[in-house]
Every structure is written in structure tokens, then in C-alpha cells.
Design a protein around this motif. Sequence first.
Motif, PDB file in Angstrom:
ATOM      1  N   SER A  38       0.845  -1.198   0.000  1.00 51.74           N
ATOM      2  CA  SER A  38       0.000   0.000   0.000  1.00 51.74           C
ATOM      3  C   SER A  38       0.879   1.245   0.000  1.00 51.74           C
ATOM      4  O   SER A  38       1.819   1.340   0.795  1.00 51.74           O
ATOM      5  N   ILE A  39       0.574   2.190  -0.895  1.00 53.91           N
ATOM      6  CA  ILE A  39       1.308   3.457  -0.913  1.00 53.91           C
ATOM      7  C   ILE A  39       1.131   4.178   0.417  1.00 53.91           C
ATOM      8  O   ILE A  39       2.059   4.778   0.955  1.00 53.91           O
ATOM      9  N   LYS A  40      -0.058   4.072   0.978  1.00 53.33           N
ATOM     10  CA  LYS A  40      -0.378   4.791   2.212  1.00 53.33           C
ATOM     11  C   LYS A  40       0.156   4.088   3.462  1.00 53.33           C
ATOM     12  O   LYS A  40       0.647   4.735   4.387  1.00 53.33           O
ATOM     13  N   LEU A  41       0.080   2.739   3.469  1.00 57.73           N
ATOM     14  CA  LEU A  41       0.377   1.997   4.701  1.00 57.73           C
ATOM     15  C   LEU A  41       1.687   1.222   4.668  1.00 57.73           C
ATOM     16  O   LEU A  41       2.096   0.648   5.672  1.00 57.73           O
ATOM     17  N   GLY A  42       2.330   1.185   3.526  1.00 59.06           N
ATOM     18  CA  GLY A  42       3.589   0.461   3.421  1.00 59.06           C
ATOM     19  C   GLY A  42       3.398  -0.980   2.994  1.00 59.06           C
ATOM     20  O   GLY A  42       2.416  -1.308   2.303  1.00 59.06           O
ATOM     21  N   LYS A  43       4.285  -1.845   3.423  1.00 58.10           N
ATOM     22  CA  LYS A  43       4.277  -3.242   2.966  1.00 58.10           C
ATOM     23  C   LYS A  43       4.504  -4.157   4.157  1.00 58.10           C
ATOM     24  O   LYS A  43       5.184  -3.789   5.119  1.00 58.10           O
ATOM     25  N   THR A  44       3.951  -5.371   4.029  1.00 62.36           N
ATOM     26  CA  THR A  44       4.196  -6.404   5.035  1.00 62.36           C
ATOM     27  C   THR A  44       4.407  -7.733   4.329  1.00 62.36           C
ATOM     28  O   THR A  44       4.228  -7.849   3.109  1.00 62.36           O
ATOM     29  N   GLY A  45       4.784  -8.749   5.107  1.00 63.27           N
ATOM     30  CA  GLY A  45       4.905 -10.107   4.583  1.00 63.27           C
ATOM     31  C   GLY A  45       5.941 -10.220   3.472  1.00 63.27           C
ATOM     32  O   GLY A  45       6.943  -9.500   3.431  1.00 63.27           O
ATOM     33  N   ILE A  46       5.680 -11.136   2.543  1.00 63.69           N
ATOM     34  CA  ILE A  46       6.583 -11.346   1.416  1.00 63.69           C
ATOM     35  C   ILE A  46       6.712 -10.075   0.580  1.00 63.69           C
ATOM     36  O   ILE A  46       7.775  -9.785   0.021  1.00 63.69           O
ATOM     37  N   GLU A  47       5.613  -9.317   0.462  1.00 64.31           N
ATOM     38  CA  GLU A  47       5.657  -8.053  -0.300  1.00 64.31           C
ATOM     39  C   GLU A  47       6.744  -7.122   0.244  1.00 64.31           C
ATOM     40  O   GLU A  47       7.367  -6.377  -0.508  1.00 64.31           O
ATOM     41  N   ASN A  48       6.972  -7.179   1.545  1.00 60.68           N
ATOM     42  CA  ASN A  48       7.979  -6.325   2.166  1.00 60.68           C
ATOM     43  C   ASN A  48       9.367  -6.967   2.103  1.00 60.68           C
ATOM     44  O   ASN A  48      10.330  -6.341   1.672  1.00 60.68           O
ATOM     45  N   THR A  49       9.450  -8.227   2.505  1.00 58.17           N
ATOM     46  CA  THR A  49      10.753  -8.895   2.586  1.00 58.17           C
ATOM     47  C   THR A  49      11.450  -8.932   1.224  1.00 58.17           C
ATOM     48  O   THR A  49      12.659  -8.761   1.135  1.00 58.17           O
ATOM     49  N   TYR A  50      10.674  -9.155   0.168  1.00 58.60           N
ATOM     50  CA  TYR A  50      11.262  -9.265  -1.172  1.00 58.60           C
ATOM     51  C   TYR A  50      10.939  -8.048  -2.036  1.00 58.60           C
ATOM     52  O   TYR A  50      10.923  -8.133  -3.266  1.00 58.60           O
ATOM     53  N   ASN A  51      10.695  -6.914  -1.380  1.00 60.54           N
ATOM     54  CA  ASN A  51      10.333  -5.712  -2.119  1.00 60.54           C
ATOM     55  C   ASN A  51      11.394  -5.319  -3.150  1.00 60.54           C
ATOM     56  O   ASN A  51      11.074  -4.869  -4.251  1.00 60.54           O
ATOM     57  N   GLY A  52      12.651  -5.489  -2.804  1.00 64.43           N
ATOM     58  CA  GLY A  52      13.717  -5.110  -3.727  1.00 64.43           C
ATOM     59  C   GLY A  52      13.603  -5.830  -5.054  1.00 64.43           C
ATOM     60  O   GLY A  52      13.762  -5.231  -6.128  1.00 64.43           O
ATOM     61  N   TYR A  53      13.307  -7.132  -5.016  1.00 60.79           N
ATOM     62  CA  TYR A  53      13.165  -7.905  -6.251  1.00 60.79           C
ATOM     63  C   TYR A  53      11.842  -7.589  -6.943  1.00 60.79           C
ATOM     64  O   TYR A  53      11.787  -7.410  -8.165  1.00 60.79           O
ATOM     65  N   LEU A  54      10.754  -7.537  -6.169  1.00 70.08           N
ATOM     66  CA  LEU A  54       9.427  -7.319  -6.770  1.00 70.08           C
ATOM     67  C   LEU A  54       9.318  -5.940  -7.422  1.00 70.08           C
ATOM     68  O   LEU A  54       8.642  -5.775  -8.442  1.00 70.08           O
ATOM     69  N   ALA A  55       9.980  -4.937  -6.839  1.00 73.83           N
ATOM     70  CA  ALA A  55       9.894  -3.580  -7.373  1.00 73.83           C
ATOM     71  C   ALA A  55      11.004  -3.271  -8.372  1.00 73.83           C
ATOM     72  O   ALA A  55      11.022  -2.210  -8.977  1.00 73.83           O
ATOM     73  N   GLY A  56      11.942  -4.183  -8.503  1.00 76.30           N
ATOM     74  CA  GLY A  56      13.029  -3.941  -9.446  1.00 76.30           C
ATOM     75  C   GLY A  56      14.009  -2.898  -8.961  1.00 76.30           C
ATOM     76  O   GLY A  56      14.623  -2.207  -9.772  1.00 76.30           O
ATOM     77  N   ILE A  57      14.152  -2.770  -7.656  1.00 73.62           N
ATOM     78  CA  ILE A  57      15.078  -1.767  -7.118  1.00 73.62           C
ATOM     79  C   ILE A  57      16.232  -2.440  -6.394  1.00 73.62           C
ATOM     80  O   ILE A  57      16.936  -1.810  -5.626  1.00 73.62           O
ATOM     81  N   ASN A  58      16.418  -3.715  -6.663  1.00 72.93           N
ATOM     82  CA  ASN A  58      17.495  -4.445  -6.007  1.00 72.93           C
ATOM     83  C   ASN A  58      18.649  -4.697  -6.973  1.00 72.93           C
ATOM     84  O   ASN A  58      19.290  -5.724  -6.947  1.00 72.93           O
ATOM     85  N   THR A  59      18.872  -3.710  -7.886  1.00 72.67           N
ATOM     86  CA  THR A  59      19.942  -3.838  -8.865  1.00 72.67           C
ATOM     87  C   THR A  59      21.127  -2.975  -8.449  1.00 72.67           C
ATOM     88  O   THR A  59      20.943  -1.955  -7.784  1.00 72.67           O
ATOM     89  N   PRO A  60      22.335  -3.319  -8.830  1.00 71.03           N
ATOM     90  CA  PRO A  60      23.521  -2.559  -8.412  1.00 71.03           C
ATOM     91  C   PRO A  60      23.448  -1.091  -8.812  1.00 71.03           C
ATOM     92  O   PRO A  60      23.862  -0.221  -8.057  1.00 71.03           O
ATOM     93  N   GLU A  61      22.901  -0.791 -10.006  1.00 70.69           N
ATOM     94  CA  GLU A  61      22.895   0.605 -10.449  1.00 70.69           C
ATOM     95  C   GLU A  61      21.969   1.492  -9.622  1.00 70.69           C
ATOM     96  O   GLU A  61      22.138   2.703  -9.580  1.00 70.69           O
TER      97      GLU A  61
END
Length: 469
Positions: free
Chosen positions: A97-120
Amino acid sequence: MSTNNIAENIRRVAYLLVILLIALIVHVSYIQVIEGSFYAAHPLNRRSTEYAKSIQRGTIFDRNGQIIAVSEKTDDSGYKRVYPYGDILAHPIGYDSIKLGKTGIENTYNGYLAGINTPERGLGAISRLLDRHHAYNLVLTIDSKLQSVAYKALGSHRGAIVVLDPRTGAILAMVSKPSFDPNQIETLWDGISKSSASPLLNRATNGLYPPGSIIKPMFAEAALTEKIVNTDNTFNCTGSLRIGKDYTLTESNHVAHGELNLEQALTVSCNTTFGSLALKLGRNKVAATFDRYGFDKDLGQELQETASRLPSFSELGDGDLAQAGIGQGSLLVTPMRMAMLASTFANKGVLMQPYLVSKITADDGSIIKNYAPVEWLKPANAQMADQISKMMISVVNKGTGNQAYISGVQVAGKTGTAENPHGESHAWFIGFAPADAPQVAVAVIVENGGSGGGVAAPIARQILLQALR
């Protein structure tokens, strides 16, 4: 002041400025390069949150390829998260949720799911020049069909269910009730965040309960391993056990079981026998047993389990030590831990580390990361685990767990009716099947459900039937 003194002072100030500049560069570089990925993926990072609104997050699949979380385009060209299974999978998957943040797997793996876990992405603003969107997909160990059956089997009860593959540690189902619909998390928030029923709590990994009699298989194993008893020794249950001058451990309904061996004691869940075993083991060996089964060890970031509450065994009086032998007193554990205990005996004494994500994949199906099963601990040897398994079979065939019996499939189990100071007893069942070649282990708790054999065992039976189809 002489000209030489002025020049010396200027030189010192210059040196100081250079040192401060170098320190600043090192600090900024450390944050940018070393800590960059952490801050980029952090759920409170507003820049990442704004970025997340404009991208399509990766899809989450169950072990059979069923979609359990997906991003869909909105009218304003943004994306919203959709959860086809709603409240059935709310706790392990969490919400985004944009308003409430993330929990569970959505939070733990947010870097991969959002595509922001790349070196650049660690290069900050420079990354925009190099930006290539790499939202990856997750494949979970969850079986959504089994999860749905378990969710339905728990009915309107408060409680939790954990189902594991004892051979690998893969979590096949993780149910917690009451639940919530992550599709409507922002609309429902005011109500569920204040509810006394705590629907946001994942009871499977964060609920703490006295284990009651489902801890007895572990004490049976410890007593045999430490040669406190052997399988031929007998105990005389008179319905109560006097401990010291002012404490008496009693059987449920003051039933006297009479003369019985260890297997028979587990079959009828004899409190005085297991209270006596805890006393014979003594404080140090009881503490060592809990340590051997990993009750004080962290399960890692993925599950974010609440730590077990173990008593300070060295300080327990005899009455409290006997209580520990029947899973009462100040001992509190999660349902996940008790599913792991059943898994240990199912898997020849080897405890596999439980896990939820089996692999991370790209859109073209290529595997970015694969999570192989990990042997976590080896609390018991294979021969001893086999002995305990046979005792647990007797519990289902002839004892308190007979409502988990399945015709044509050998089920091993143990019931528990855990007293608690806040109301009716909690109903427990742990078990596995088929007992001769286990494929699935289960833990069921029904809060304030009463009898473990009468309430939790039939629920476990439904789950085992589905899992073995």
C-alpha cells in the motif's frame, strides 16, 4: 603576528578542511555504495514509494503456477496490487500500500518485486541514466489449493495452521485467523488495526501459546536419549503427582491411568509420567533439549518469527520444571515451531529450515535465484525419531488423536489441550503422514477451542487428506 605564523595557521586550516572533505566523501560513498540497496528497498523511502507507483511489480505465484499477487494497470496509468485469494493468503503474502507500506513477502522481497534491487540503483540520481526496470517474479512453496482447504477447515475459529514438507522444510500452507482482505487494506485499516481480535497478527509465526501436551514427544525423545528410561520401563499413574510440600500435578479430570510404559503414556497423554520425566532429566538437560531443537534460534528474515519464550530453566522450582514437561508454565511457542517439531520426527530426526520462496525468476522464465532446502539442525538420531514416530502412531490409532485417523493411511500425531490463564484451553494437534514415508507435517491450534483431540485433530485430518491427494 609574524608572516610565518599566519602561513602556518592557513596550512593547518587547509589540512583540516581536506581531512573533513575526505571523511565526507568516504561517508557518502559508504551510504551510496554499501548501504544504497538497503535504503532503496526500505519501505519508508518516499522516493522509492513514488517510483513504485509508476512501475509494474513482479508477480507472485504459488508452487503450482497459480497467481496469488499481481499488478494491474489503473486508469491514471499507474498500477495497483491485486490479490486473487484475498484473506486466505493475507498473512504470508502481506500487502503493498502506498499509504500503509508493505508487510509479509511483499515487504521482505520488495527489492526484487519492485526492481530496485539492482547494483545501479545504489548510484542514486546517476542510476536514472542507466535505469532498466528489472521487476522479478517470486515462486512460493505455498500450495494455494491446500491453503484454501486449511483456511476453510479452521472455520470461524481464531487460530493458526502450518503445513510443512518435512523432507525439505517447504511451507505448503500458513493460515492465520481472523484475517483481512489485502485488496481493501486502506479502506479496512481503521477497523482492523484497532480490533481486539488482532486480524493483522500472523498467528502462525507471531502468535505465542503454551504448547501443552504436544511437547511430550520431545520429552519422550530426550528421556530415551539421556537413558533416563527405556521403552520397557513402566510408570504408575494414580491421577496426581505430589511435588514437594505444596504442589500437586494432576491428570485431566483426575483420571488414574494405572501402570503404563512410555508409549502408552504418550498415547493417553499422561501428565504425571511426563512431569516425572522432566524432573528426572533435571534443569540442565531440559534446557539442553530445547536448545537441541532450536527453540532459541532465529528462523531468519523471511519468516520474522516471534522468539519462543523459554523459562530460565536453572531457576525453576520442581513444580515449574514438571509443568515444562507437559508444556505448561511460562513456556510459550509459535505454531511454526510445533510444526517443525512434528517435521523432525517425520524426517528421521533432521530438522529442515522452513522457507516460503523457492525461486526468483525473470519475465522470460530464467531463474535469477534458486533457494535449495537447507538442513538446519539434527536434534535426534534416526533410530530415536523412528521410536517416537511409532509412539505418535499409537496416539492416533489408539489414543487421544483418533479423530485424525485416516483409513488406508498411517497418521502419526499428538494432541494438546493447553491451559491458559485467559480463558478456555487452546486445542492443539501436531502430526504427519504417511507415517512410513512422510510427505506432510502439520500443526493446528484453535484458540480457546477446548479439547485438542476433539477440535484440532479433525481439522488436521481434513488438511492431511487434501495434502495426500
